[in-house]
Design a protein around this motif. Structure first.
Motif, PDB file in Angstrom:
ATOM      1  N   CYS A 108      -9.850  -2.227   8.311  1.00 30.73           N
ATOM      2  CA  CYS A 108      -8.490  -1.119   8.249  1.00 30.73           C
ATOM      3  C   CYS A 108      -8.287  -1.323   6.479  1.00 30.73           C
ATOM      4  O   CYS A 108      -8.199  -0.591   5.769  1.00 30.73           O
ATOM      5  N   SER A 132       1.059  -1.199   0.363  1.00 26.53           N
ATOM      6  CA  SER A 132      -0.092  -0.237   0.639  1.00 26.53           C
ATOM      7  C   SER A 132       0.927   1.231  -0.144  1.00 26.53           C
ATOM      8  O   SER A 132       0.137   2.249  -0.995  1.00 26.53           O
ATOM      9  N   ILE A 175      -0.734   4.675  -1.137  1.00 23.11           N
ATOM     10  CA  ILE A 175      -1.597   4.946   0.231  1.00 23.11           C
ATOM     11  C   ILE A 175      -1.344   5.405   1.018  1.00 23.11           C
ATOM     12  O   ILE A 175      -1.405   4.994   1.641  1.00 23.11           O
ATOM     13  N   GLN A 225      -2.795   5.641   4.007  1.00 20.80           N
ATOM     14  CA  GLN A 225      -3.201   4.928   4.995  1.00 20.80           C
ATOM     15  C   GLN A 225      -2.386   3.728   5.631  1.00 20.80           C
ATOM     16  O   GLN A 225      -2.816   3.046   6.381  1.00 20.80           O
ATOM     17  N   TRP A 226      -0.977   3.581   4.629  1.00 20.54           N
ATOM     18  CA  TRP A 226      -0.762   2.201   5.413  1.00 20.54           C
ATOM     19  C   TRP A 226       0.276   1.736   6.606  1.00 20.54           C
ATOM     20  O   TRP A 226      -0.271   0.803   6.686  1.00 20.54           O
ATOM     21  N   CYS A 236      -9.574   1.079   3.525  1.00 14.86           N
ATOM     22  CA  CYS A 236      -7.734   1.501   2.603  1.00 14.86           C
ATOM     23  C   CYS A 236      -7.763   1.155   1.636  1.00 14.86           C
ATOM     24  O   CYS A 236      -6.910   2.481   0.528  1.00 14.86           O
ATOM     25  N   THR A 237      -7.421   0.596   1.080  1.00 15.23           N
ATOM     26  CA  THR A 237      -7.378  -0.238   0.279  1.00 15.23           C
ATOM     27  C   THR A 237      -8.005  -0.876  -1.187  1.00 15.23           C
ATOM     28  O   THR A 237      -7.648  -0.865  -2.183  1.00 15.23           O
TER      29      THR A 237
END
Length: 165
Positions: free
Chosen positions: A143, A90, A95, A97-98, A147-148
């Motif tokens: 999460c 991520s 991304i 929020q990795w 996030c992904t």
């Protein structure tokens, strides 16, 4: 919550009783008067296996409970390690929020290891730790999903499959 070790034993006894009853019913089915016995052809082996598993659960409940802790810890450890890779991937994709995935994955790994190693013997603490580990597993997967996962609009989807612009 007052005596969690009794609750765990009660569940083990109940499950063992159900396996034992299921095994007995399978054995009865196997020796029924059915002409071909095709519907019951595996009931002898499955009945004996269920009966033995049930008896083991009833007479060795402490070992079964330890196995549940260990298995839950291994699942959390494995999933946490895999999600560390997801966090790193991520980050590579940009991304933002990795790090949230990474922190939650590391906590899940820690709790999984604690369940496997069991540095303290108290039943109440182990059950609480197992509950927290399962909760962390859920938070970790939430999460990762939030996030992904990125959905695309119908217009963008047509571009991916060769549609018109």
């Amino acid at each position: 919550m007052v005596h969690p070790e009794l609750s765990a034993k009660a569940v083990c006894y109940l499950t063992g009783g159900l396996f034992t009853a299921c095994g007995a019913m399978k054995l009865v089915g196997y020796w029924s008067k059915d002409l071909y016995r095709l519907a019951f052809q595996f009931d002898l082996a499955f009945g004996l296996l269920s009966l033995l598993l049930g008896l083991v659960m009833i007479f060795h409940s402490a070992s079964i409970i330890r196995l549940v802790y260990f298995t839950t810890g291994m699942v959390a450890l494995t999933d946490g390690l895999l999600k560390v890779q997801t966090a790193l991937d991520s980050r590579r994709f940009g991304i933002p929020q990795w790090w949230l995935i990474a922190v939650t994955a590391l906590l899940t790994i820690l709790f999984g290891l604690l369940l496997i190693v069991r540095p303290f013997a108290g039943g109440m603490w182990l059950l609480r730790l197992m509950g927290l580990t399962i909760l962390l597993e859920g938070i970790l997967n939430l999460c990762v999903g939030i996030c992904t996962v990125k959905s695309i609009s119908r217009t963008d989807a047509r571009l991916y499959v060769g549609g018109e612009r």
